[in-house]
Design a protein around this motif. Structure first.
Motif, PDB file in Angstrom:
ATOM      1  N   GLY A  26      21.793  -4.914  -2.911  1.00  0.00           N
ATOM      2  CA  GLY A  26      22.306  -3.886  -3.798  1.00  0.00           C
ATOM      3  C   GLY A  26      21.471  -2.625  -3.869  1.00  0.00           C
ATOM      4  N   ALA A  27      20.400  -2.523  -3.071  1.00  0.00           N
ATOM      5  CA  ALA A  27      19.537  -1.335  -3.133  1.00  0.00           C
ATOM      6  C   ALA A  27      20.179  -0.189  -2.342  1.00  0.00           C
ATOM      7  CB  ALA A  27      18.155  -1.658  -2.586  1.00  0.00           C
ATOM      8  N   LEU A  28      21.292   0.326  -2.872  1.00  0.00           N
ATOM      9  CA  LEU A  28      22.064   1.344  -2.163  1.00  0.00           C
ATOM     10  C   LEU A  28      21.257   2.619  -1.946  1.00  0.00           C
ATOM     11  CD1 LEU A  28      24.716   2.374  -0.956  1.00  0.00           C
ATOM     12  CD2 LEU A  28      25.431   3.021  -3.264  1.00  0.00           C
ATOM     13  N   ASP A  29      20.494   3.041  -2.955  1.00  0.00           N
ATOM     14  CA  ASP A  29      19.715   4.267  -2.820  1.00  0.00           C
ATOM     15  C   ASP A  29      18.731   4.183  -1.662  1.00  0.00           C
ATOM     16  OD1 ASP A  29      21.048   5.334  -4.930  1.00  0.00           O
ATOM     17  OD2 ASP A  29      19.457   4.998  -6.400  1.00  0.00           O
ATOM     18  N   ASP A  30      18.058   3.027  -1.531  1.00  0.00           N
ATOM     19  CA  ASP A  30      17.106   2.851  -0.439  1.00  0.00           C
ATOM     20  C   ASP A  30      17.808   2.915   0.913  1.00  0.00           C
ATOM     21  OD1 ASP A  30      14.881   2.642  -2.010  1.00  0.00           O
ATOM     22  OD2 ASP A  30      14.850   0.456  -2.042  1.00  0.00           O
ATOM     23  N   ARG A  31      18.997   2.326   0.991  1.00  0.00           N
ATOM     24  CA  ARG A  31      19.728   2.338   2.264  1.00  0.00           C
ATOM     25  C   ARG A  31      20.133   3.764   2.652  1.00  0.00           C
ATOM     26  NH1 ARG A  31      24.276  -2.023   1.291  1.00  0.00           N
ATOM     27  NH2 ARG A  31      23.673  -1.827  -0.890  1.00  0.00           N
ATOM     28  N   VAL A  32      20.648   4.499   1.689  1.00  0.00           N
ATOM     29  CA  VAL A  32      21.072   5.870   1.973  1.00  0.00           C
ATOM     30  C   VAL A  32      19.874   6.726   2.359  1.00  0.00           C
ATOM     31  CG1 VAL A  32      22.063   7.950   0.953  1.00  0.00           C
ATOM     32  CG2 VAL A  32      23.105   5.723   0.503  1.00  0.00           C
TER      33      VAL A  32
ATOM     34  N   ASP B  56       0.798  -1.228   0.000  1.00  0.00           N
ATOM     35  CA  ASP B  56       0.000   0.000   0.000  1.00  0.00           C
ATOM     36  C   ASP B  56       0.833   1.281   0.000  1.00  0.00           C
ATOM     37  OD1 ASP B  56       0.891  -0.516   2.548  1.00  0.00           O
ATOM     38  OD2 ASP B  56      -0.990  -0.011   3.547  1.00  0.00           O
ATOM     39  N   THR B  57       1.961   1.265   0.708  1.00  0.00           N
ATOM     40  CA  THR B  57       2.800   2.462   0.836  1.00  0.00           C
ATOM     41  C   THR B  57       4.253   2.027   0.918  1.00  0.00           C
ATOM     42  OG1 THR B  57       1.033   3.556   2.097  1.00  0.00           O
ATOM     43  CG2 THR B  57       3.224   4.540   2.218  1.00  0.00           C
ATOM     44  N   HIS B  58       5.154   2.773   0.295  1.00  0.00           N
ATOM     45  CA  HIS B  58       6.570   2.455   0.404  1.00  0.00           C
ATOM     46  C   HIS B  58       7.015   2.629   1.851  1.00  0.00           C
ATOM     47  CE1 HIS B  58      10.916   2.546  -0.271  1.00  0.00           C
ATOM     48  NE2 HIS B  58      10.669   2.021  -1.468  1.00  0.00           N
ATOM     49  N   GLY B  59       7.862   1.711   2.323  1.00  0.00           N
ATOM     50  CA  GLY B  59       8.289   1.747   3.709  1.00  0.00           C
ATOM     51  C   GLY B  59       8.959   3.048   4.107  1.00  0.00           C
ATOM     52  N   LEU B  60       9.700   3.664   3.188  1.00  0.00           N
ATOM     53  CA  LEU B  60      10.382   4.918   3.517  1.00  0.00           C
ATOM     54  C   LEU B  60       9.401   6.061   3.723  1.00  0.00           C
ATOM     55  CD1 LEU B  60      13.541   4.841   1.222  1.00  0.00           C
ATOM     56  CD2 LEU B  60      13.351   4.248   3.652  1.00  0.00           C
TER      57      LEU B  60
ATOM     58  N   GLY C  72      17.055   5.725   3.556  1.00  0.00           N
ATOM     59  CA  GLY C  72      16.532   5.267   4.840  1.00  0.00           C
ATOM     60  C   GLY C  72      17.306   5.837   6.009  1.00  0.00           C
ATOM     61  N   LEU C  73      18.624   5.813   5.924  1.00  0.00           N
ATOM     62  CA  LEU C  73      19.440   6.370   7.003  1.00  0.00           C
ATOM     63  C   LEU C  73      19.218   7.869   7.138  1.00  0.00           C
ATOM     64  CD1 LEU C  73      22.740   4.361   6.382  1.00  0.00           C
ATOM     65  CD2 LEU C  73      21.150   4.075   8.288  1.00  0.00           C
ATOM     66  N   ASN C  74      19.082   8.550   6.008  1.00  0.00           N
ATOM     67  CA  ASN C  74      18.829   9.996   6.053  1.00  0.00           C
ATOM     68  C   ASN C  74      17.470  10.330   6.649  1.00  0.00           C
ATOM     69  OD1 ASN C  74      21.312  10.672   4.946  1.00  0.00           O
ATOM     70  ND2 ASN C  74      20.544  10.689   2.836  1.00  0.00           N
ATOM     71  N   LEU C  75      16.513   9.408   6.505  1.00  0.00           N
ATOM     72  CA  LEU C  75      15.161   9.649   7.027  1.00  0.00           C
ATOM     73  C   LEU C  75      15.013   9.214   8.486  1.00  0.00           C
ATOM     74  CD1 LEU C  75      13.000   8.586   3.947  1.00  0.00           C
ATOM     75  CD2 LEU C  75      13.239  10.887   4.891  1.00  0.00           C
ATOM     76  N   GLY C  76      16.067   8.625   9.046  1.00  0.00           N
ATOM     77  CA  GLY C  76      16.005   8.291  10.457  1.00  0.00           C
ATOM     78  C   GLY C  76      16.046   6.818  10.787  1.00  0.00           C
ATOM     79  N   ALA C  77      16.344   5.948   9.810  1.00  0.00           N
ATOM     80  CA  ALA C  77      16.499   4.526  10.120  1.00  0.00           C
ATOM     81  C   ALA C  77      17.737   4.331  10.997  1.00  0.00           C
ATOM     82  CB  ALA C  77      16.633   3.713   8.836  1.00  0.00           C
ATOM     83  N   ASP C  78      17.696   3.321  11.849  1.00  0.00           N
ATOM     84  CA  ASP C  78      18.810   3.068  12.766  1.00  0.00           C
ATOM     85  C   ASP C  78      19.770   2.004  12.250  1.00  0.00           C
ATOM     86  OD1 ASP C  78      17.947   4.561  15.469  1.00  0.00           O
ATOM     87  OD2 ASP C  78      16.176   3.737  14.499  1.00  0.00           O
TER      88      ASP C  78
END
Length: 226
Positions: free
Chosen positions: A82-88, A56-60, A90-96
């Motif tokens: 290999g989803a480097l963009d998602d990792r970067v 329903d919604t992207h996790g980010l 995610g960290l910028n949005l507050g993932a731990d």
């Protein structure tokens, strides 16, 4: 440690919930962001395991929503290899933290334990059985200060046994911990892992014993014949 696992893939989610519960975590599952939103409003979680490709919604998008709303619950993101963009992002949005699929269950549990400890301000915990020392944060084992050389499967099996020291762990439970969900290994493959562990734990002051009809158990004492 109370967890919310936000994962839409049924088989993976069921495997995760079963394995995490066997390790002493208390996991709940949300198959989509809509369910997750409702659950975090009624339950306080120690950490959230968040898949990104949700129906329903992207996790980010939900992660950003959480942080903008002041929710500081630690979030560990599951990403595709290999989803480097998602990792970067995610960290910028507050993932731990993040973990790429496919992943080893032992690593996920170690990362979640570290997140929980960090959130509570606790220090690393070490537990000793005989000459064997287990570091619950790094999931490493040592004998008299020297790291015990273990394969990833041996380490996962020994971690599962240590967490239930003195109590039997079934073959099925160990199989879930040691082999990845997609593994084509047969159910008897766990016996090979146990055989190797017995040899490596010789003279350690602990031993893996077979509990007939139940499984295996780690206990203090001299080695049983292999």
């Amino acid at each position: 440690m109370r967890l919310l696992v936000v994962e839409d893939e049924e088989d993976l989610a069921n495997w995760l919930l079963r394995a995490l519960a066997q390790s002493g975590f208390v996991p709940d599952r949300a198959p989509d962001v809509r369910s997750a939103r409702a659950m975090v409003t009624t339950t306080e979680y120690d950490a959230i395991v968040l898949d990104l490709r949700l129906p329903d919604t992207h996790g980010l998008v939900w992660l950003r929503e959480l942080r903008e709303g002041g929710d500081t619950t630690p979030v560990l993101i599951l990403t595709a290899q290999g989803a480097l963009d998602d990792r970067v992002r995610g960290l910028n949005l507050g993932a731990d933290d993040f973990l790429t699929k496919p992943f080893a269950l032992a690593e996920l549990e170690a990362r979640l334990t570290a997140l929980g400890r960090r959130g509570r301000g606790q220090r690393s915990t070490r537990v000793q059985y005989g000459r064997l020392v287990f570091d619950s944060e790094t999931r490493s084992f040592s004998l008299d200060g020297d790291l015990l050389a273990l394969t990833p499967r041996e380490r996962a099996a020994l971690a599962a046994l240590v967490q239930r020291f003195g109590k039997p762990v079934t073959k099925a439970q160990l199989f879930d911990k040691v082999f990845e969900m997609q593994s084509d290994a047969g159910p008897d493959a766990i016996e090979v892992v146990m055989h190797r562990l017995r040899k490596k734990l010789a003279d350690s002051g602990v031993n893996v014993v077979t509990v007939r009809g139940l499984g295996y158990m780690l206990k203090a004492g001299s080695a049983e014949p292999s």
